[in-house]
Design an enzyme around this catalytic site. Structure first.
Site, PDB file in Angstrom:
ATOM      1  N   CYS A 100       0.843  -1.201   0.000  1.00 18.34           N
ATOM      2  CA  CYS A 100       0.000   0.000   0.000  1.00 18.34           C
ATOM      3  C   CYS A 100       0.876   1.248   0.000  1.00 18.34           C
ATOM      4  O   CYS A 100       1.980   1.239   0.554  1.00 18.34           O
ATOM      5  CB  CYS A 100      -0.900   0.054   1.240  1.00 18.34           C
ATOM      6  SG  CYS A 100      -2.199  -1.178   1.307  1.00 18.34           S
ATOM      7  N   ASP A 101       0.345   2.309  -0.583  1.00 21.41           N
ATOM      8  CA  ASP A 101       1.016   3.600  -0.470  1.00 21.41           C
ATOM      9  C   ASP A 101      -0.028   4.702  -0.599  1.00 21.41           C
ATOM     10  O   ASP A 101      -0.928   4.617  -1.431  1.00 21.41           O
ATOM     11  CB  ASP A 101       2.084   3.796  -1.539  1.00 21.41           C
ATOM     12  CG  ASP A 101       2.977   4.979  -1.216  1.00 21.41           C
ATOM     13  OD1 ASP A 101       3.925   4.801  -0.428  1.00 21.41           O
ATOM     14  OD2 ASP A 101       2.722   6.091  -1.731  1.00 21.41           O
ATOM     15  N   SER A 102       0.094   5.725   0.246  1.00 24.19           N
ATOM     16  CA  SER A 102      -0.879   6.818   0.264  1.00 24.19           C
ATOM     17  C   SER A 102      -0.217   8.156  -0.048  1.00 24.19           C
ATOM     18  O   SER A 102       0.909   8.416   0.394  1.00 24.19           O
ATOM     19  CB  SER A 102      -1.555   6.917   1.639  1.00 24.19           C
ATOM     20  OG  SER A 102      -2.247   5.739   1.959  1.00 24.19           O
TER      21      SER A 102
END
Length: 207
Positions: free
Chosen positions: A75-77
């Site tokens: 995941c990456d935000s």
């Protein structure tokens, strides 16, 4: 007797993502990817978030210490403010400037998700987007918040589940996505790879 669970590997060191999954009944194995998040600077926010998620997922899935047959989640935000991707500020000056730009406005938190089934090699990936509205915080509130250190190490320089929660006046979309992992989207990705979301729940006594 217990109900067997599939193994989810979380390719992230984010304590917020880990806690979100635990609250949803999933007890993942955490293996940090070590991917350099600055290598893709310049991409549009949604594309940047997704590509970084895919890189993290691939880096961890290739490791020998990943449990056999596991599902690996990267995941990456980033915060999309006027088309600019805002990641972790890293220093107080940057965090202060960002809050001065964000206050009283709305932005979109984009989280890329990439899920690999190590048994088949199949990958399912997508980006979740949630609109966040920020309060008209004062300069004094910004200074006090930045001094806590919290906004320096999170995407967009804010949390919704921590000290920054009082400065968020509204959310349109999945709340969990703002914390760092969209549970509804993850459920869809798990299903796309042929698994049941409930198979990820930690073992518990049968009724």
């Amino acid at each position: 007797m217990t109900v067997p669970a599939a193994t989810l590997v979380l390719a992230s060191q984010s304590p917020a993502r880990l806690q979100t999954l635990r609250n949803a009944g999933v007890e993942p194995v955490v293996i940090v990817s070590g991917v350099d998040e600055s290598q893709l600077d310049g991409l549009p926010p949604a594309e940047l978030a997704l590509q970084l998620a895919e890189l993290k997922c691939a880096a961890v899935a290739a490791r020998e210490d990943v449990p056999a047959g596991a599902l690996v989640l990267g995941c990456d935000s980033v915060l999309d403010l006027d088309g600019e991707a805002l990641g972790k500020p890293g220093d107080p000056e940057t965090a202060t400037r960002r809050w001065q730009e964000m206050r009283g406005r709305s932005a979109v938190l984009r989280t890329g998700h990439a899920l690999r089934d190590t048994a088949t090699g199949r990958v399912a990936a997508a980006t979740a987007s949630t609109t966040v509205r920020f309060a008209e915080v004062t300069d004094a509130e910004i200074a006090a918040y930045v001094a806590t250190g919290e906004p320096l190490v999170v995407a967009g320089a804010f949390t919704v589940d921590g000290l920054g929660g009082a400065f968020v006046t509204g959310i349109e979309g999945d709340h969990h996505n703002v914390v760092g992992v969209s549970l509804p989207l993850l459920r869809d990705l798990v299903a796309e790879l042929g698994h049941a979301w409930t198979s990820l729940w930690a073992p518990r006594p049968s009724p």
